[in-house]
Design an enzyme around this catalytic site. Structure first.
Site, PDB file in Angstrom:
ATOM      1  N   ASN A   9       0.878  -1.176   0.000  1.00  0.00           N
ATOM      2  CA  ASN A   9       0.000   0.000   0.000  1.00  0.00           C
ATOM      3  C   ASN A   9       0.913   1.222   0.000  1.00  0.00           C
ATOM      4  O   ASN A   9       1.468   1.592   1.034  1.00  0.00           O
ATOM      5  CB  ASN A   9      -0.903  -0.032   1.245  1.00  0.00           C
ATOM      6  N   ARG A  90      -2.424  -2.062  -3.549  1.00  0.00           N
ATOM      7  CA  ARG A  90      -3.731  -1.447  -3.287  1.00  0.00           C
ATOM      8  C   ARG A  90      -3.832  -0.182  -4.140  1.00  0.00           C
ATOM      9  O   ARG A  90      -2.927   0.650  -4.137  1.00  0.00           O
ATOM     10  CB  ARG A  90      -3.824  -1.070  -1.816  1.00  0.00           C
ATOM     11  N   HIS A 179     -13.405   1.367   0.168  1.00  0.00           N
ATOM     12  CA  HIS A 179     -13.280   0.214   1.080  1.00  0.00           C
ATOM     13  C   HIS A 179     -13.815  -1.070   0.456  1.00  0.00           C
ATOM     14  O   HIS A 179     -14.210  -1.995   1.173  1.00  0.00           O
ATOM     15  CB  HIS A 179     -14.064   0.431   2.396  1.00  0.00           C
ATOM     16  N   ARG A 239     -14.534  13.686   8.662  1.00  0.00           N
ATOM     17  CA  ARG A 239     -15.290  14.024   7.445  1.00  0.00           C
ATOM     18  C   ARG A 239     -16.785  14.131   7.728  1.00  0.00           C
ATOM     19  O   ARG A 239     -17.309  13.400   8.559  1.00  0.00           O
ATOM     20  CB  ARG A 239     -15.064  12.954   6.371  1.00  0.00           C
ATOM     21  N   ILE A 330     -13.320   1.233  14.656  1.00  0.00           N
ATOM     22  CA  ILE A 330     -14.434   1.428  15.599  1.00  0.00           C
ATOM     23  C   ILE A 330     -15.281   0.153  15.689  1.00  0.00           C
ATOM     24  O   ILE A 330     -15.588  -0.325  16.789  1.00  0.00           O
ATOM     25  CB  ILE A 330     -15.303   2.637  15.156  1.00  0.00           C
ATOM     26  N   GLU A 384      -7.690  -6.429   4.416  1.00  0.00           N
ATOM     27  CA  GLU A 384      -7.580  -6.045   3.003  1.00  0.00           C
ATOM     28  C   GLU A 384      -6.325  -6.643   2.348  1.00  0.00           C
ATOM     29  O   GLU A 384      -6.335  -6.998   1.178  1.00  0.00           O
ATOM     30  CB  GLU A 384      -7.575  -4.516   2.893  1.00  0.00           C
TER      31      GLU A 384
HETATM   32  P1  AMP Z   1      -9.187   2.517  11.184  1.00  0.00           P
HETATM   33  O1  AMP Z   1      -9.210   3.703  10.270  1.00  0.00           O
HETATM   34  O2  AMP Z   1     -10.053   1.407  10.745  1.00  0.00           O
HETATM   35  O3  AMP Z   1      -7.797   2.069  11.562  1.00  0.00           O
HETATM   36  O4  AMP Z   1      -9.839   3.021  12.562  1.00  0.00           O
HETATM   37  C1  AMP Z   1      -9.168   3.902  13.431  1.00  0.00           C
HETATM   38  C2  AMP Z   1     -10.168   4.500  14.412  1.00  0.00           C
HETATM   39  O5  AMP Z   1     -10.794   3.458  15.168  1.00  0.00           O
HETATM   40  C3  AMP Z   1      -9.527   5.407  15.434  1.00  0.00           C
HETATM   41  O6  AMP Z   1      -9.446   6.729  14.975  1.00  0.00           O
HETATM   42  C4  AMP Z   1     -10.506   5.310  16.593  1.00  0.00           C
HETATM   43  O7  AMP Z   1     -11.536   6.257  16.406  1.00  0.00           O
HETATM   44  C5  AMP Z   1     -11.126   3.939  16.453  1.00  0.00           C
HETATM   45  N1  AMP Z   1     -10.704   3.013  17.538  1.00  0.00           N
HETATM   46  C6  AMP Z   1     -11.415   2.772  18.623  1.00  0.00           C
HETATM   47  N2  AMP Z   1     -10.793   1.913  19.436  1.00  0.00           N
HETATM   48  C7  AMP Z   1      -9.670   1.575  18.854  1.00  0.00           C
HETATM   49  C8  AMP Z   1      -8.608   0.704  19.211  1.00  0.00           C
HETATM   50  N3  AMP Z   1      -8.592   0.017  20.353  1.00  0.00           N
HETATM   51  N4  AMP Z   1      -7.608   0.594  18.328  1.00  0.00           N
HETATM   52  C9  AMP Z   1      -7.612   1.304  17.187  1.00  0.00           C
HETATM   53  N5  AMP Z   1      -8.586   2.123  16.804  1.00  0.00           N
HETATM   54  C10 AMP Z   1      -9.616   2.277  17.643  1.00  0.00           C
END
Ligand code: AMP
Length: 399
Positions: A9, A90, A179, A239, A330, A384
């Protein structure tokens, strides 16, 4: 000799990579070269539970790729570079051209290049990454895995915007979604969890710092929430998601800002961050909410409601649903958000989850719904890179 595939990526100043063994889809190592273009670039590699880190100058992506390959040999992670059989990349935007991943030949490269206006930062960087790998490993096949490809099955009435039709004809302005690699993976894993269901209808919620939902009918995407760019759909970390387009006009006028500046604000300063005033990270917002911060509580409620509204929309769109999947940062790690979302839909859709189990599930596969629930609810960690591996193996005929 082992047979390996590299999943890549590439961003404008970074290259993330994961090396897999084809035979058992085992991750051999993962890593990143970050801050490319700087004298203090960061090289990190994780293998066998150990992390190696170095700070060093990395002038460009070509030097970054050479560094990765050098380190693989130096640390005896591979016996020789020949073990690598293919590289999967990617690619964020595949536009109208790609319904599936594609072997990276001249034609594919030209199309990715032509799509740069639709994803200026991403596609340009992906090409730089691909060219660097091509230069370092000229004999190897490369595969492009597009975030948009899975959504190309949407019907016109789903992907068109009600703006003058010529804008679509002249400029390809339409919904592409994002995604897609994740949604496809989640829908496939969901189908495995309910193998007795012949034609599974799945609503996949990829909710992280970027969030999107997808309605998947028997493995085929019929609708997704992100739009022309990843700004559309549900509210996100920074966003807006979908808003009345006149907000752009009115906010510019009242704030004395131009469209470009406001566009940045909609991308970088809105969403959970804009509403809470605390952070774009749900962990910080949760802490603030627990201390009674009203705007943090409001941000959580707004986020949950927007996700729930899309679930309702997709339930109708699919004529029902067999499973709702939560995934990404999340969806995988924040039980409070899963609960808030389910609370919004439980009455109308007859959904029930085991709340105690929900409160304990973080980052692992789980079925949260009770036997009474009319729709199954699961948490599936997304992957992914694994999809990049699988498509690279399939399209390069690697065994
Ligand atoms: P992603 O973009 O899928 O990596 O998601 C990142 C977001 O997930 C972070 O900005 C947080 O808002 C949320 N998040 C909540 N809990 C966790 C956790 N334990 N580890 C990583 N991300 C978390």
């Amino acid at each position: 000799m082992r047979k390996l595939v590299m999943a890549v990526n590439a961003g404008s100043s970074s290259i993330k990579f994961k090396l897999y063994e084809i035979k058992n889809e085992r991750v051999i190592l993962s890593g990143i070269v970050d801050r490319i273009g700087h004298n203090d670039a960061i090289f990190k590699m994780n293998f066998n539970g150990e992390e190696r880190k170095a700070i060093l100058p990395v002038k460009n992506h070509e030097i970054g790729v050479d560094l990765i390959l050098e380190k693989l040999v130096e640390f005896k992670i591979v016996e020789s570079i020949e073990e690598i059989q293919g590289v999967g990349h990617r690619i964020v935007q595949g536009g109208k051209y790609f319904q599936d991943s594609a072997v990276l030949n001249k034609d594919t490269e030209d199309k990715i290049e032509a799509l740069i206006p639709l994803a200026p930062l991403h596609n340009a960087a992906h090409l730089v990454g691909f060219r660097a790998f091509k230069k370092a490993l000229p004999k190897l096949g490369n595969v492009a895995v597009f975030d948009t490809a899975f959504h190309q099955t949407m019907e016109e009435q789903d992907f068109l915007y009600p703006i003058p039709y010529e804008y679509y004809q002249k400029h390809d302005i339409r919904r592409y979604g994002a995604h897609g690699t994740s949604h496809k993976y989640l829908a496939e894993e969901a189908a495995k969890l309910m193998s007795e269901v012949k034609h599974p209808r799945v609503i996949t919620c990829h909710i992280g710092s970027g969030s999107s939902l997808c309605a998947v009918n028997d493995g085929v995407c019929v609708a997704t929430s992100m739009g022309l760019t990843p700004l559309g759909g549900v509210m996100m970390g920074t966003r807006t998601g979908d808003i009345d387009p006149s907000v752009m006009f009115f906010a510019c006028q009242e704030e004395g800002k131009d469209v470009k500046e406001m566009y940045q604000i909609f991308n970088k300063k809105s969403g959970l961050l804009g509403i809470s005033g605390v952070s774009n990270d749900t962990r910080d917002i949760e802490d603030a909410a627990l201390k009674g911060n009203k705007r943090a509580i409001l941000a959580q409620k707004m986020f949950a409601r927007r996700v729930a509204d899309f679930i309702g929309q997709y339930f109708v769109r699919l004529g029902g649903a067999d499973m709702i999947v939560f995934s990404a940062g999340i969806g995988e790690n924040a039980p409070i958000y899963r609960k808030l979302i389910v609370d919004q839909i439980k009455e109308a859709l007859g959904v029930e989850i085991d709340e105690e189990l929900n409160s304990k599930v973080r980052g692992k596969l789980a079925v949260l719904s009770t036997p009474k629930s009319k729709i199954r609810v699961s948490v599936i960690p997304t992957d992914e890179e694994l999809m990049i591996l699988r498509d690279t193996v399939r399209l390069l005929n690697l065994k």
